[in-house]
Design an enzyme around this catalytic site. Structure first.
Site, mmCIF file in Angstrom:
data_model
loop_
_atom_site.group_PDB
_atom_site.id
_atom_site.type_symbol
_atom_site.label_atom_id
_atom_site.label_comp_id
_atom_site.label_asym_id
_atom_site.label_seq_id
_atom_site.Cartn_x
_atom_site.Cartn_y
_atom_site.Cartn_z
ATOM 1 N N ASP A 407 0.866 -1.185 0.000
ATOM 2 C CA ASP A 407 0.000 0.000 0.000
ATOM 3 C C ASP A 407 0.898 1.228 0.000
ATOM 4 O O ASP A 407 1.999 1.215 0.550
ATOM 5 C CB ASP A 407 -0.905 0.010 1.242
ATOM 6 C CG ASP A 407 -2.099 0.946 1.067
ATOM 7 O OD1 ASP A 407 -3.238 0.448 0.953
ATOM 8 O OD2 ASP A 407 -1.891 2.183 1.032
ATOM 9 N N ASP A 490 -13.804 -8.007 -12.861
ATOM 10 C CA ASP A 490 -15.172 -7.555 -12.551
ATOM 11 C C ASP A 490 -15.397 -6.128 -13.047
ATOM 12 O O ASP A 490 -16.528 -5.674 -13.139
ATOM 13 C CB ASP A 490 -15.356 -7.610 -11.016
ATOM 14 C CG ASP A 490 -16.785 -7.305 -10.571
ATOM 15 O OD1 ASP A 490 -17.729 -7.863 -11.187
ATOM 16 O OD2 ASP A 490 -16.967 -6.519 -9.623
ATOM 17 N N GLU A 495 -17.566 0.418 -19.308
ATOM 18 C CA GLU A 495 -18.609 -0.538 -18.926
ATOM 19 C C GLU A 495 -19.926 -0.118 -19.563
ATOM 20 O O GLU A 495 -20.229 1.087 -19.602
ATOM 21 C CB GLU A 495 -18.753 -0.587 -17.395
ATOM 22 C CG GLU A 495 -17.492 -1.152 -16.736
ATOM 23 C CD GLU A 495 -17.508 -1.118 -15.206
ATOM 24 O OE1 GLU A 495 -18.532 -0.696 -14.626
ATOM 25 O OE2 GLU A 495 -16.490 -1.514 -14.609
ATOM 26 N N HIS A 518 -19.304 -6.084 -13.066
ATOM 27 C CA HIS A 518 -19.159 -5.130 -11.949
ATOM 28 C C HIS A 518 -20.182 -5.407 -10.835
ATOM 29 O O HIS A 518 -20.960 -4.540 -10.441
ATOM 30 C CB HIS A 518 -19.307 -3.677 -12.449
ATOM 31 C CG HIS A 518 -18.685 -2.683 -11.508
ATOM 32 N ND1 HIS A 518 -18.164 -1.488 -11.933
ATOM 33 C CD2 HIS A 518 -18.492 -2.706 -10.159
ATOM 34 C CE1 HIS A 518 -17.690 -0.820 -10.890
ATOM 35 N NE2 HIS A 518 -17.876 -1.537 -9.803
ATOM 36 N N GLY A 521 -19.694 -5.942 -5.428
ATOM 37 C CA GLY A 521 -20.356 -5.507 -4.197
ATOM 38 C C GLY A 521 -21.863 -5.651 -4.254
ATOM 39 O O GLY A 521 -22.577 -5.186 -3.351
HETATM 40 N N1 NAD Z 1 -16.211 -4.508 -7.828
HETATM 41 C C1 NAD Z 1 -17.032 -3.846 -7.065
HETATM 42 O O1 NAD Z 1 -18.251 -3.975 -7.161
HETATM 43 C C2 NAD Z 1 -16.484 -2.927 -6.034
HETATM 44 C C3 NAD Z 1 -17.176 -2.724 -4.846
HETATM 45 C C4 NAD Z 1 -16.607 -1.911 -3.876
HETATM 46 C C5 NAD Z 1 -15.392 -1.292 -4.103
HETATM 47 N N2 NAD Z 1 -14.752 -1.455 -5.280
HETATM 48 C C6 NAD Z 1 -13.440 -0.841 -5.548
HETATM 49 O O2 NAD Z 1 -12.462 -1.496 -4.746
HETATM 50 C C7 NAD Z 1 -11.362 -0.629 -4.509
HETATM 51 C C8 NAD Z 1 -10.939 -0.701 -3.048
HETATM 52 O O3 NAD Z 1 -12.032 -0.288 -2.208
HETATM 53 P P1 NAD Z 1 -11.771 0.009 -0.678
HETATM 54 O O4 NAD Z 1 -13.107 0.287 -0.053
HETATM 55 O O5 NAD Z 1 -10.910 -1.028 -0.084
HETATM 56 O O6 NAD Z 1 -10.957 1.386 -0.801
HETATM 57 P P2 NAD Z 1 -10.046 2.087 0.275
HETATM 58 O O7 NAD Z 1 -9.954 3.495 -0.113
HETATM 59 O O8 NAD Z 1 -10.441 1.687 1.649
HETATM 60 O O9 NAD Z 1 -8.591 1.418 0.011
HETATM 61 C C9 NAD Z 1 -7.792 1.719 -1.079
HETATM 62 C C10 NAD Z 1 -6.345 1.524 -0.643
HETATM 63 O O10 NAD Z 1 -5.534 1.557 -1.802
HETATM 64 C C11 NAD Z 1 -4.333 2.257 -1.470
HETATM 65 N N3 NAD Z 1 -3.710 2.682 -2.742
HETATM 66 C C12 NAD Z 1 -4.120 3.611 -3.615
HETATM 67 N N4 NAD Z 1 -3.302 3.672 -4.660
HETATM 68 C C13 NAD Z 1 -2.355 2.719 -4.477
HETATM 69 C C14 NAD Z 1 -1.249 2.279 -5.230
HETATM 70 N N5 NAD Z 1 -0.940 2.827 -6.393
HETATM 71 N N6 NAD Z 1 -0.501 1.300 -4.712
HETATM 72 C C15 NAD Z 1 -0.798 0.741 -3.510
HETATM 73 N N7 NAD Z 1 -1.832 1.108 -2.762
HETATM 74 C C16 NAD Z 1 -2.610 2.083 -3.244
HETATM 75 C C17 NAD Z 1 -4.796 3.356 -0.582
HETATM 76 O O11 NAD Z 1 -3.748 3.890 0.187
HETATM 77 C C18 NAD Z 1 -5.830 2.625 0.259
HETATM 78 O O12 NAD Z 1 -5.266 2.068 1.415
HETATM 79 C C19 NAD Z 1 -11.809 0.742 -4.958
HETATM 80 O O13 NAD Z 1 -11.247 1.013 -6.218
HETATM 81 C C20 NAD Z 1 -13.318 0.602 -5.105
HETATM 82 O O14 NAD Z 1 -13.824 1.482 -6.060
HETATM 83 C C21 NAD Z 1 -15.268 -2.289 -6.243
#
Ligand code: NAD
Length: 635
Positions: A407, A490, A495, A518, A521
């Site tokens: 991270d 996903d 999209e 997608h 969630g």
């Molecule tokens: N597929 C789905 O339906 C779905 C559902 C929910 C969330 N998501 C996606 O999942 C992802 C994560 O969600 P979350 O709630 O855990 O977010 P979050 O913000 O809690 O966590 C993201 C983490 O990524 C880290 N980060 C950012 N850029 C980085 C990089 N280049 N290298 C390493 N670490 C990096 C940040 O510091 C943070 O700790 C988001 O992109 C969100 O949009 C997708």
């Protein structure tokens, strides 16, 4: 059998004239009975003076009563008109707390030196029991003229209220609410626990000086006595508008607290929303409704917006901030759903299930263990250790995986997870790599040809974060070359907008590649979690002023209110506002019980808990502080 009381018995003793109603009934009766009398104004003035002298305790009560009856020259036939006048003059805070009067009817006693003939019809219309009304009764002559009163009634005498209370011999705590000295006399005689000077209609110096508490309204009385807040707060005036088919649980939660809720199935376009938002205090949306500057220009009552989803790009957060509108979202309501899908996909891919299932559908039986692995003992690499990354870390470890993460921010390693110092370090050691970073623009193509090159041969690769984080053609090459033995995707750079649009992508048709639209969630549980979480945040802001978790406001987590009033002041972030608030409070000798300040970008948020009933002038002065965006009192 002895009955054991389950809760402490409380009695609320309420005065009638200038407390339950805004006026003195005898003054009103005079206005009716003296119609056409040339000396009407003089007599009315005299009646009023006699009332004031008696209320301040300056002349004997029985004398005042007789003098007023004599001056009135009233008749039985004047009473219906008087009752009609009085029923339109019930005090505002009594009107709005009908629920309290009804619910506590057994404990409420009206004790007045006025007359039953007009008091009973007025108070019973608001739920008071007629047998709980103690007052004087008129004496009429044969023609129906009012000539006196029942002189034996204790309430017709000096110190009549304490005498009546002694006779009633109430067992329990007694709270007296009234505007007159005769109400205070009950407390003075040691027959009440507390006396509340009621100042909604009149303020009498001698009465206020003797009060345990000054109560500018019945709301204040209910508040300080910890009577159910929902009964004292006019929430039905707060309108909630929920768009885009938000889960019905959200409606239920707002309704339970007495709010008026309107649901709309789809999204509204800008013009429609700009029109509908005018009388709305709380707006709930999902991803399709755009909350633009134009919408906000009409949103004069709007206090907060809830995004019943993760993203908040659809809301002009800056414009909301400038208007003191607080926005919330549901950042982790679907975290678990994404985690479960990721776990399931890893297992499916490690066991080559996509191919095997496809073959079975074509009638091919291919029983073999070659190329199938357990996930237990494998090295899982999490890119991004946020909400989803950390949760996945815990669940994967429980299944026996060795967890590594990378991270940008230094995060606490959960369980036995190990932190990698660089992305490349993680790519080189892991058997399964899964992306969970946020979608910031610096993350475009975070994983491209060079990154796939670094990975172990036969790696399993998952992306359930954001489509643009992966260079899709590079992933296609890595799958074709065998570098990636299986992939689950996903999210995609583009999209389809609706279910009718075709999904066009180079990943279609590749072996051992799981594609999902997608839905990481998208579960019933996640929807329900969102419907619980977002109203929770909105209600916490409305009821307590908490902004913790807001996406556009300084985050403040406040303690619960305890015997205090809370002032919420939102202002432009310029120096000196706190000092101005405190100097105004000091000028009014108001003691600050607690104060909380936080700022974010252009907005400042100050919460001040005070221990005393406030008056309108303080509020006006606080509202008039330059750079104030919004001000509200909680109780
Ligand atoms: N597929 C789905 O339906 C779905 C559902 C929910 C969330 N998501 C996606 O999942 C992802 C994560 O969600 P979350 O709630 O855990 O977010 P979050 O913000 O809690 O966590 C993201 C983490 O990524 C880290 N980060 C950012 N850029 C980085 C990089 N280049 N290298 C390493 N670490 C990096 C940040 O510091 C943070 O700790 C988001 O992109 C969100 O949009 C997708």
């Amino acid at each position: 059998m002895v009955e054991i009381p389950t809760k402490e018995q409380k009695y609320f003793i309420i005065d009638f004239d200038s407390t339950f109603t805004k006026v003195e009934a005898m003054d009103e009766l005079g206005k009716i009975s003296l119609q056409g009398n040339p000396k009407r104004e003089d007599i009315l003035r005299e009646i009023h003076q006699v009332t004031e002298l008696a209320m301040n305790g300056d002349i004997s009560f029985s004398e005042a009563l007789q003098r007023r009856v004599d001056l009135l020259k009233a008749h039985k036939d004047h009473l219906p008109e008087l009752i009609a006048v009085l029923s339109g003059k019930v005090s505002d805070s009594f009107e709005r707390n009908r629920d309290f009067l009804n619910e506590f009817a057994d404990s409420i006693l009206i004790i007045s030196s006025g007359f039953r003939e007009f008091i009973v019809p007025i108070v019973t219309a608001l739920g008071i029991k007629p047998e709980n009304v103690y007052a004087n009764t008129f004496l009429f002559d044969d023609s129906g003229n009012i000539i006196g009163f029942d002189a034996e009634n204790p309430l017709a005498k000096d110190k009549g209220k304490p005498e009546l209370m002694r006779k009633l011999n109430l067992q329990g705590d007694v709270y007296v609410i009234g505007d007159g000295y005769t109400d205070y006399e009950i407390k003075e005689a040691g027959l009440a626990n507390r006396f509340y000077a009621f100042t909604e209609n009149v303020e009498r110096g001698k009465v206020i000086a003797n009060a345990d508490h000054i109560t500018p309204s019945l709301d204040e009385f209910l508040f300080v006595n910890k009577l159910p807040a929902s009964l004292s707060y006019p929430k039905n005036r707060i309108k909630v508008l929920l768009l885009e088919n938000i889960h019905p649980k959200a409606k239920e939660l707002f309704q339970e607290q007495g709010f008026t809720v309107e649901m709309v199935k789809g999204a509204l376009d800008e013009d429609e929303l700009a029109e509908r938002i005018r009388d709305v205090s709380v707006l709930g949306i999902r991803s399709k409704t755009q909350v633009t500057k134009k919408v906000l220009e009409n949103a004069n009552k709007l206090m907060c917006v809830g995004a019943f989803c993760i993203g908040t790009n659809q809301i002009d957060l800056k414009a909301c901030q400038e208007r003191g509108i607080v926005a919330f979202n549901a950042p982790y309501s679907n975290t678990r759903s994404v985690v479960e899908l990721a776990i399931g996909e890893m297992i499916i891919l490690m066991r080559q299930i996509v191919e095997k299932s496809n073959k079975m559908h074509r009638g091919e039986w291919d029983k073999s263990a070659i190329g199938s692995y357990e996930i237990r003992g494998k090295k899982l690499g999490l890119v991004g250790y946020g909400n989803i990354g950390t949760q996945l870390s815990v669940v994967a470890e429980a299944l026996g995986m060795k967890v590594y993460y990378y991270d940008l921010v230094e995060k606490l390693a959960l369980g036995n997870a190990q932190r990698c110092k660089t992305l490349h370090e993680l790519l080189e050691i892991c058997d399964v790599i899964t992306l969970h970073t946020d979608g910031r623009k610096e993350n475009v193509n975070l994983i491209g040809a060079k990154e796939f090159e670094r990975m172990k041969d036969g790696v399993i690769f998952l992306n359930l974060s954001r489509g643009h984080i992966v260079d899709v053609p590079a992933l296609v090459n890595a799958v074709k070359s065998g570098k990636v033995a299986g992939a689950a995707v996903d999210v995609f750079p583009y999209e389809p907008k609706t279910n009718n649009e075709e999904f066009i992508n180079e990943l279609r048709g590749l072996p051992n590649v799981l594609l999902t639209p997608h839905i990481g969630g998208s579960t019933e549980e996640a929807q329900e979690n969102i419907a619980n979480f977002v109203p929770g945040k909105l209600l916490d802001f409305i009821n307590k002023g908490n902004t913790f978790g807001s996406v556009n406001f300084p985050n403040i987590q406040l303690p619960d209110l305890n015997d205090a009033h809370r002032m919420i002041h939102i202002h432009r972030n310029v120096p000196g506002i706190l000092a101005q608030i405190n100097s105004i409070l000091a000028n009014y000798h108001i003691n600050i019980r607690g104060q909380y300040l936080n700022t974010r970008e252009d907005v400042g948020y100050v919460i001040t808990d005070i221990d005393k009933a406030y008056n309108k002038e303080v509020i006006t002065e606080l509202k008039n502080i330059a750079h104030t965006i919004k001000f509200r009192m909680l109780y």
